[in-house]
Write an enzyme that holds these catalytic residues in place. Structure first.
Site, PDB file in Angstrom:
ATOM      1  N   CYS A   2     -19.591 -15.232  15.134  1.00 39.29           N
ATOM      2  CA  CYS A   2     -20.964 -15.097  15.686  1.00 39.29           C
ATOM      3  C   CYS A   2     -21.514 -16.428  16.207  1.00 39.29           C
ATOM      4  CB  CYS A   2     -21.924 -14.593  14.617  1.00 39.29           C
ATOM      5  SG  CYS A   2     -21.354 -13.125  13.753  1.00 39.29           S
TER       6      CYS A   2
HETATM    7  N1  GLN Z   1     -18.538 -11.694   8.793  1.00 41.07           N
HETATM    8  C1  GLN Z   1     -19.787 -11.453   9.461  1.00 41.07           C
HETATM    9  C2  GLN Z   1     -19.828 -10.112  10.132  1.00 41.07           C
HETATM   10  O1  GLN Z   1     -18.857  -9.442  10.272  1.00 41.07           O
HETATM   11  C3  GLN Z   1     -20.104 -12.563  10.445  1.00 41.07           C
HETATM   12  C4  GLN Z   1     -19.141 -12.571  11.574  1.00 41.07           C
HETATM   13  C5  GLN Z   1     -19.144 -13.784  12.436  1.00 41.07           C
HETATM   14  O2  GLN Z   1     -19.635 -14.870  12.137  1.00 41.07           O
HETATM   15  N2  GLN Z   1     -18.496 -13.591  13.501  1.00 41.07           N
HETATM   16  O3  GLN Z   1     -20.884  -9.732  10.539  1.00 41.07           O
END
Ligand code: GLN
Length: 246
Positions: A2
């Site tokens: 993210c």
């Molecule tokens: N693990 C978290 C999710 O699936 C954050 C993912 C991320 O940082 N890409 O929402």
């Protein structure tokens, strides 16, 4: 993984953070420059939370769709002004659901929270820490994801009387111990301060007179952006940024 950002300062249109900046959050969603540890595109939802200028609890808008596919958002976000914003675009960790409620920011009372990263071995590795949570918290998680569980742990610390920075640092240290190798870039805000961590992912900060912007990646080429080293705890107000070790 993210991308997320938080802003404190004079009211700005949300669109200035999402769309108008050359490398705003919507651009970071499909053309990120510093995705460490996997992931290429942030198409699994987005969210923005902001504190109304008139005061009161934050307002939130989330979606399971890619941010660029929401045709109403550019216009809506141009018409909303706020001096305290947390926004994120999501790349779901493999095995975690792509649903609106898994998109940051997570919201409780006056708190907004975001997690960029992954809890290794979730959910089993988090079970010992989660065992300390009230059953009702576990039954009302926003989504069955590592990020929602992390926010439940943070909330529990806040309810126990910890400061925001103690809560965030405590959760990072607890999860790092039970789930080694986890990536834990967190942002927590109450609209007055930003608490952010770097554990495994990129983060930069830019201050101007009276404002602070923390983001996974600089929103533009301005030389004022400072990269934050790994394993740091950042505490920011519009007039002050402090960095501690984690
Ligand atoms: N693990 C978290 C999710 O699936 C954050 C993912 C991320 O940082 N890409 O929402």
């Amino acid at each position: 993984m993210c991308r997320h950002l938080a802003y404190l300062g004079p009211p700005v249109p949300l669109s200035s953070l999402l769309f108008d900046a050359a490398h705003g959050l919507a651009h970071q969603a499909w053309a990120p420059r510093d995705m460490r540890g996997g992931g290429t595109i942030n198409a699994d939802g987005f969210g923005a939370g902001w504190y109304p200028a008139a005061g009161g609890e934050p307002i939130r808008y989330r979606s399971a769709m890619p941010i660029w596919s929401d045709a109403a958002l550019p216009g809506l976000s141009a018409s909303v002004h706020s001096g305290a914003v947390l926004a994120a675009v999501r790349s779901a960790t493999v095995g975690m659901p792509v649903v609106e409620t898994a998109a940051a920011p997570f919201l409780h009372d006056r708190w907004l929270f975001s997690h960029n990263g992954v809890v290794r071995g979730f959910p089993g590795a988090l079970a010992s820490l989660a065992a300390a949570l009230p059953v009702e918290d576990l039954l009302t998680l926003d989504a069955p994801t590592d990020s929602a569980a992390l926010f439940a742990l943070v909330r529990h610390q806040l309810r126990a009387g910890k400061t925001a920075e103690e809560a965030i640092a405590g959760v990072v240290s607890g999860v790092s111990a039970t789930s080694p190798g986890s990536r834990l870039n967190l942002i927590l805000t109450d609209g007055e301060r930003i608490i952010a961590t770097t554990v495994g992912h990129s983060l930069s900060v830019r201050t101007t007179a009276g404002s602070v912007l923390v983001a996974s990646e600089p929103l533009d080429d301005h030389p004022g952006w400072q990269p934050i080293p790994d394993h740091r705890l950042l505490i920011a107000t519009p007039s002050d940024v402090t960095l501690g070790e984690l």
